[in-house]
Design a protein around this motif. Sequence first.
Motif: not given
Length: 880
Positions: A38-41, A90-93, A141-142, A159-165
């Motif tokens: 699963r992709f999640l946002q 991203w998730e794995v079930f 860590k990314i 988590t995949m850090l695309v851009d980061f605040d």
Amino acid sequence: MQTWRLLDTPPMTAAENMAMDETLLELKGEGRSPNTIRFLQFSPRAVLVGFHQAIAEEIRTGYCRANRIDVNRRITGGGAIFFDENQLGWEVFCDKAFFNTSIPNAHLFKALCEPVVAALALLNINAEFRPRNDIEVNGRKISGTGGTEADGAFMFQGTMLVDFDADTMLRALRIPVEKLKAKEIDSVKDRVTCLKWELGDAPSLAGIKQAIKLGFEKCLDIKLELGGLTAQEQKRFEEKLTYFRSTRWVDSVKPRFQKRETVQAAYKAPAGMVRTTLVINLPQKRLKDIYITGDFLSFPGRALYDLEAELRGAPLDRDRLHGIIRNYFDQGRIIIPGLSFEDFLKPLDQCLEKVEISKYGIPLAHCNLISVANGSFEEVIRRQPSVLLLPYCAKLTECDLRYEKGCKICGEAGCSIGPAWVMGRGKEMKVISIVSFEDLWDELMRMKAAGVCAYIGCCCQPFFAKHVDDFKKSGLPGILLDIDNTTCYDLDQAKEAYAGKFDSQTKVNLELLQTVLNVTQGVAMTIARCDVLVVGAGPAGSSAALAASRRGARVLLVERRRQVGLPVQCAEYIPAMLKGQLGLGAGYVVQKIEGMRTFVPGQAVKETVAPGYVIRRELFDRTLVAAAQAAGAELRCATRATAMHPDGSVTLSPRDGPATAVRPKVIIGADGPHSTIGRQVGAVNRHLLPGVQMTLPLAAPLAYTEIYFDPEFVAGYGWLFPKGKVANIGLGMLRPTRGRPSLRKVLDGFIRRLEAEGKICGAPVAYAAGWIPAEPVRRAVYGNVLLAGDAAGQTHPITGAGIFAAVACGQMAGKWAARAAALADNDLLAQYDVQWQDLFAETQQRAYRRRVKMESEWEDFGDIIESCWVAFRKYYEDSG
């Protein structure tokens, strides 16, 4: 090759994402959902605490509210994270059988991280897996990962850090950066990176998802096909959504249940500054997190982060922590020019000493402002410090004695030196104002020559960090207290201060000084000993104290309230057999009860034989305590047990006096549903129901207790317990959610109903409120600590009755505590768990199953009530 589903859900709220996680995991565990990636946002952005974390300890909720950042809780463990719209989850079930393991392990974590490492390679980023479960790029860590399980399924997420605040993250999460300087905050930020930082520009979201898809297909040897939710998944998701939006879920772990503290120390070596910040779990005596920062060079670049990772989770044991650091350096895994492992041990030891100081009843926030030279805090106070050193910079800038060694104690507003001088003189100490570093050194040498055993000084922590070796070189034991306000180091005027020419003003921390002066005057000079310490003088605690004392144990019973038994927070009913078993007279009995009547809308009144007594609870408690005292127990009221320490001692803090310490062989926590002792050992009542009660005049005498069910009393009931000429009218139910009336309003309506029926009349004569444990604990023994009564959740989950179980379990706890103390064998304490569960576990488990049913199916009130109340045969017959 297996075919898995690729579920690409749109951006959702935090509650929606968490509800989706549990839905997919449950149905996968039940075998009713396919293996899924699963992709999640998130939208809006959110902060998420781990399953076992407390919101208030991990999140700056005020900042999040002001900046419209969602706050929620994951179903997986781990630390708090910030998830903005630019991050991709991203998730794995999947079935556990797919990885041929039933227990998550290092091999599994690596296998589930490798697809994302491969995905990053497709994006031209060289990443690697780092145990236990992170993905990093050059030590930064990314992708942070975690997981959980249910039945036959694993859930693994990252988590995949695309851009980061990073700035918003630091403000939203309670990372202890408030203790760090600006350049050290940058060092904390250096622990993470993101795709944009690595590539110069963020790839498209579609491109990132495609890379992750290919990574999973390659590494897991599967084929991913895009799919949507099944009808069953959609239905369960919608059913769960309300719960995951509720405060019951979000706030399910309370701050008072998980105490987290921060301490910091620094050491200025010739080659650079080493600053260590420890985030600790004080009750469990574990290192929760560690930040090692400074202005030194480290090779290889990621080595320091690896060292931090090895230290996290370790017990707060000096030798253990020293060994980890020493081995790290000895094995050549880190090289720092000019610094050795000893330079890292010094600030670590200072931090551990700050933690140790807390055993004297000093709050850890104050301990963090205390440093010690030439000995431990205890060793220094045992020497009875006789000199107080105060900094000239805390005098008013216009004071004509600012650069002199004396003080007129003029009482001028804004000056903290005068009050500090008075405090020192009041403890018969010699007080000296220090006007420069050379003057400090000269005074230390004079004190040493004069035979001074120890001193207390006030200086800023940067000064102590810079001169810690000088303080040590003096050979004089001392306690150094941090001063308030901007110091010369903050203003870059250290040279001026060194020469006695600093022209700004600081302040002595008078509260901290008074606290330490009190301790040095004998507050914690000796640690009393006893066989059994009982915390809480309610029915469980006093019964435990009585049982242990009768078996020859030296028992200390402490009670936080000024008077035993008051205020009363109880419906005041006991079963008839309890009175006979106690054999302590009947002075506390108000009236006899013949049975119970149950009122359910639309049904005939159900009358049940239930002989018992309504009592004056305060007299009942006092009767038990008096019996314990007669058997030899010592009682201290208005006294809290505020801390347990690694050496086995417990800090006792009287309401009207200084803290003391006791070192018992066994501790019995009987201090109520929000047990301090339970919290110290990590055992909490996570399922509590609120209860409210008023005492009002009865219109006519009653010989029966009365129980009332109503759809408005959600998953609970109302009661009327006659007590002579008055009655206790109360209500226990689920905490109302938004849109529902408060408990007090529901109780007011219940009282009006009883008035209309002619059962009560007149104005209330008493009011009480409290919490009722509604879930049995799995165990009540933790090392040399036993829990009893409400502290152990031994209350009946359906009826809320607790006095009988409290007395019975208290007696068992006292018996086993006395035996273990006499034989110096804490292994015997395990028999307490066996005995009380043998007596109560079956009843409690059945009641808890009924409670779960009641709470989950309350909308079907008319159909379930007979299965959920002890007066009906169906309660005992249903197998669920």
